[in-house]
Scaffold this active site. Structure first.
Site, PDB file in Angstrom:
ATOM      1  N   HIS A   1     -50.271 -37.257 -17.965  1.00 60.49           N
ATOM      2  CA  HIS A   1     -49.051 -37.244 -18.499  1.00 60.49           C
ATOM      3  C   HIS A   1     -48.815 -36.175 -19.648  1.00 60.49           C
ATOM      4  O   HIS A   1     -49.249 -36.697 -21.058  1.00 60.49           O
ATOM      5  CB  HIS A   1     -48.516 -38.531 -18.976  1.00 60.49           C
ATOM      6  CG  HIS A   1     -48.256 -39.587 -17.708  1.00 60.49           C
ATOM      7  ND1 HIS A   1     -46.918 -39.768 -17.395  1.00 60.49           N
ATOM      8  CD2 HIS A   1     -49.085 -40.242 -17.268  1.00 60.49           C
ATOM      9  CE1 HIS A   1     -46.966 -40.635 -16.332  1.00 60.49           C
ATOM     10  NE2 HIS A   1     -48.323 -40.881 -16.326  1.00 60.49           N
TER      11      HIS A   1
ATOM     12  N   GLU B   1     -46.305 -35.364 -21.478  1.00 61.09           N
ATOM     13  CA  GLU B   1     -45.138 -35.767 -22.414  1.00 61.09           C
ATOM     14  C   GLU B   1     -45.473 -36.915 -23.276  1.00 61.09           C
ATOM     15  O   GLU B   1     -44.675 -36.917 -24.541  1.00 61.09           O
ATOM     16  CB  GLU B   1     -43.935 -36.433 -21.528  1.00 61.09           C
ATOM     17  CG  GLU B   1     -44.252 -37.711 -21.066  1.00 61.09           C
ATOM     18  CD  GLU B   1     -44.697 -37.552 -19.537  1.00 61.09           C
ATOM     19  OE1 GLU B   1     -45.519 -36.781 -19.340  1.00 61.09           O
ATOM     20  OE2 GLU B   1     -44.842 -38.698 -18.810  1.00 61.09           O
TER      21      GLU B   1
ATOM     22  N   CYS C   1     -47.702 -36.972 -12.165  1.00 64.64           N
ATOM     23  CA  CYS C   1     -48.178 -38.335 -11.917  1.00 64.64           C
ATOM     24  C   CYS C   1     -47.513 -38.798 -10.531  1.00 64.64           C
ATOM     25  O   CYS C   1     -47.678 -37.916  -9.552  1.00 64.64           O
ATOM     26  CB  CYS C   1     -47.883 -39.421 -13.013  1.00 64.64           C
ATOM     27  SG  CYS C   1     -48.862 -40.701 -12.877  1.00 64.64           S
ATOM     28  N   TYR C   2     -46.769 -39.737 -10.401  1.00 61.49           N
ATOM     29  CA  TYR C   2     -45.996 -40.086  -9.087  1.00 61.49           C
ATOM     30  C   TYR C   2     -45.458 -38.626  -8.433  1.00 61.49           C
ATOM     31  O   TYR C   2     -45.347 -38.622  -7.349  1.00 61.49           O
ATOM     32  CB  TYR C   2     -45.060 -41.255  -9.322  1.00 61.49           C
ATOM     33  CG  TYR C   2     -44.467 -41.534  -7.982  1.00 61.49           C
ATOM     34  CD1 TYR C   2     -44.944 -42.368  -6.949  1.00 61.49           C
ATOM     35  CD2 TYR C   2     -43.096 -41.012  -7.716  1.00 61.49           C
ATOM     36  CE1 TYR C   2     -44.379 -42.603  -5.829  1.00 61.49           C
ATOM     37  CE2 TYR C   2     -42.495 -41.477  -6.548  1.00 61.49           C
ATOM     38  CZ  TYR C   2     -43.045 -42.106  -5.696  1.00 61.49           C
ATOM     39  OH  TYR C   2     -42.473 -42.238  -4.518  1.00 61.49           O
TER      40      TYR C   2
ATOM     41  N   LYS D   1     -30.569 -39.113 -30.665  1.00 62.32           N
ATOM     42  CA  LYS D   1     -30.399 -39.375 -31.926  1.00 62.32           C
ATOM     43  C   LYS D   1     -30.808 -38.135 -32.897  1.00 62.32           C
ATOM     44  O   LYS D   1     -30.104 -37.730 -33.857  1.00 62.32           O
ATOM     45  CB  LYS D   1     -30.860 -40.503 -32.551  1.00 62.32           C
ATOM     46  CG  LYS D   1     -30.601 -41.245 -33.641  1.00 62.32           C
ATOM     47  CD  LYS D   1     -29.425 -42.050 -33.620  1.00 62.32           C
ATOM     48  CE  LYS D   1     -29.010 -42.701 -34.791  1.00 62.32           C
ATOM     49  NZ  LYS D   1     -27.961 -43.387 -34.470  1.00 62.32           N
TER      50      LYS D   1
ATOM     51  N   ASP E   1     -23.500 -41.980 -35.822  1.00 66.36           N
ATOM     52  CA  ASP E   1     -22.912 -41.374 -34.426  1.00 66.36           C
ATOM     53  C   ASP E   1     -21.256 -41.272 -34.496  1.00 66.36           C
ATOM     54  O   ASP E   1     -20.832 -40.173 -34.180  1.00 66.36           O
ATOM     55  CB  ASP E   1     -23.162 -42.202 -33.210  1.00 66.36           C
ATOM     56  CG  ASP E   1     -24.749 -42.387 -33.146  1.00 66.36           C
ATOM     57  OD1 ASP E   1     -25.408 -41.613 -33.717  1.00 66.36           O
ATOM     58  OD2 ASP E   1     -25.204 -43.557 -32.453  1.00 66.36           O
TER      59      ASP E   1
ATOM     60  N   GLY F   1     -43.909 -42.691 -11.933  1.00 64.71           N
ATOM     61  CA  GLY F   1     -43.246 -43.988 -11.445  1.00 64.71           C
ATOM     62  C   GLY F   1     -44.394 -44.839 -11.074  1.00 64.71           C
ATOM     63  O   GLY F   1     -45.333 -44.525 -10.867  1.00 64.71           O
TER      64      GLY F   1
END
Ligand code: XMP
Length: 527
Positions: free
Chosen positions: A185, A187, A99-100, A383, A243, A72
């Protein structure tokens, strides 16, 4: 970058598998929060994003087996910095701070966090001193992506430093049991072994089982839908997009003929689209096909303002749908293909005070006007998961991988006033472009590709004759999220083939241009 807070997930049937072992991702406003969720799901573990102030009791009630604290933009020392229920950090629940999330963990548990007053961005080499736990199987030095302000100088009591970089003394820390934290990070793709770090946390620390599969989702969703809907009747607007197709097929699997699907052919669809939808779904679903082209084109005659076009189409769509619904008889529920990114972003869209660029009309107006209970069986799926669930349900690949198509259809791709002839010209050119893209095996490599018919006319020469014909534009973009996009670097020989075929095969078009604008400052569609 700051993102507005996520909506608090609802509980109850129809909103997701609440009994499933869940990883909670607490959102502290990072631009990467959704990415963490996608990585976790890619590891076949179910997760949901929660606001950072969710309580431990709420997490326990949702079957949470582990927590990831996102990054963040704040500093823990900022007034009003987002906090956390300390009970989440008491050591009885596996937690990974990123991180944060790491700085907050250190701060709450009594470690030493320094506000650097500046941010460090970019790649770094992380030297791992202690393997095992989240670093099992990794090398001594790993590339990782840094983007942080504060740093942890000393871990809290009971924690050890697991890794460092040349500028960060505590790049990772742990209590050696349930609590881990990393300054970088894991991710993002710039951390090459980040997915392994996350998987280690999920499987080794949280004891996740990897049972989040399309088949498991279908089984649970069907049982849940049956329980929720009982013997009531539902209706669904089928657009031909992924969808709504997957949502309808899933609900039909649960309640069969008690679901009626309405497919409104607005006359603004691509070549053969209506036929394909009817051929694919006619045999699988109770389907009403409404040919409303005259109605839509009548209302749109002479209209050239894009937002007027959108308003007319949105309104007419709702009317058509309501008429069909009233013919079906007793209907209690409306099925919609809302997916997880829509749910996460909806709060931010609702609260957006910035200028409205385009009104996006899908069947978005339906719930407000129809006082029906809304069923959104895909509201927890990304998705790619929707596509996998669709494949599990036997929906053809062509439909699952089709590029997104705007609700107002070709009306916003014929620039200026619309008539049948211009629509037909556009349809033929568009079909050639898509056919050639597929033949070059590049269809899935771009996020969206289409033709646009402009009102510009230009001089040309065909055979021995002067022509004065239409200018047609080709647009192809690459993008992750459709919020920003880049023009696709299509091979020249492909563009040449498409252009040659269009000017030869589509009467009235004598010039083809390729759109090389990115978004921003342009948008993907031209109107
Ligand atoms: P823009 O043109 O705003 O488009 O960059 C972003 C994405 O949204 C689609 N789009 C629409 N979808 N109704 C829709 O359902 C609309 O009115 C609409 N306008 C744009 C566009 O095709 C792209 O995928």
């Amino acid at each position: 970058m700051n993102r507005p807070k996520v909506a608090r997930p609802e509980t109850g049937v129809g909103t997701g598998p609440s009994s499933r072992a869940t990883i909670a991702i607490l959102d502290f406003g990072s631009q990467y929060t959704q990415l963490i969720a996608r990585r976790v799901r890619e590891s076949r573990v179910y997760c949901e994003i929660f606001p950072h102030d969710v309580t431990r009791a709420e997490l326990d009630a949702r079957g949470v087996i582990g927590v990831i604290l996102s990054g963040g933009p704040a500093s823990v020392y900022e007034p009003g910095a987002p906090g956390i229920d300390p009970a989440i950090l008491d050591g009885t629940l596996p937690v990974l701070g990123v991180c944060y999330g790491m700085q907050l963990m250190a701060h709450v548990l009594g470690g030493d966090v320094v506000a650097e007053g500046k941010r460090e961005y970019g790649p770094a080499t992380v030297e791992i001193g202690e393997h095992g736990g989240i670093f099992e199987g990794l090398g001594k030095a790993e590339r990782a992506w840094m983007s942080h302000g504060d740093t942890v100088r000393k871990p809290p009591a009971g924690f050890v430093t697991l890794a460092r970089t040349s500028t960060v003394p505590v790049a990772a820390m742990s209590d050696g049991r349930t609590r881990y934290a990393v300054q970088f990070h894991p991710e993002v793709a710039h951390t090459p072994h980040g997915a392994e770090i996350l998987r280690n946390f999920l499987y080794r620390v949280c004891g996740a089982r990897g049972d989040w599969t399309p088949a498991a989702f279908v089984e649970e969703a069907v049982a849940e839908l049956r329980a929720r809907i009982g013997d009531r009747h539902a209706i669904c607007a089928l657009s031909g997009g992924v969808d709504s197709a997957v949502a309808a097929t899933l609900v039909a699997r649960a309640i069969g003929d008690r679901l009626t699907c309405v497919f409104v052919d607005t006359g603004l669809l691509r070549a053969n689209e209506a036929e394909e939808v009817v051929a694919t779904f006619g045999p699988r679903l109770r389907l009403i096909h409404v040919d409303a082209a005259d109605r839509f084109l009548g209302k749109l005659a002479g209209v050239d303002d894009p937002e007027r076009k959108r308003a007319i189409i949105g309104e007419e769509f709702v009317r058509c749908f309501e008429e069909q619904a009233s013919r079906v008889g007793e209907v209690d529920l409306l099925v919609q293909g809302t997916i997880y990114p829509d749910v996460i972003e909806s709060r931010s869209r609702d609260s957006k005070t910035s200028a409205r660029i385009k009104t996006h009309h899908n069947v978005g107006g339906l719930p407000e006007v129809m006082s029906l209970e809304v069923v959104e069986p895909l509201r927890r799926l990304f998705k790619d998961e929707v596509r996998r669930v669709g494949a599990e349900l036997g929906i053809p690949e062509d439909i699952l991988w089709r590029h997104p198509f705007p609700g107002p259809g070709l009306a916003v791709r014929v620039i200026g006033p619309i008539d049948r002839e211009r629509l037909d010209t556009l349809r033929r050119a568009d079909a050639i472009f898509i056919e050639e893209l597929r033949a070059a095996d590049l269809y899935r490599g771009v996020a969206q590709a289409f033709a646009v018919l402009t009102p510009v006319r230009s001089v040309g020469v065909q055979g021995d004759y002067r022509t004065y014909g239409a200018l047609l534009a080709l647009r192809a973009v690459t993008t992750e999220d459709f919020m920003t996009a880049d023009w696709a670097r299509l091979p020249y020989d492909l563009l040449e083939r498409v252009s040659a075929r269009i000017v030869n095969e589509v009467p009235g078009v004598n010039r083809v241009v390729y759109d090389i604008s990115s978004k921003p400052p342009s948008t993907i569609e031209w109107e």
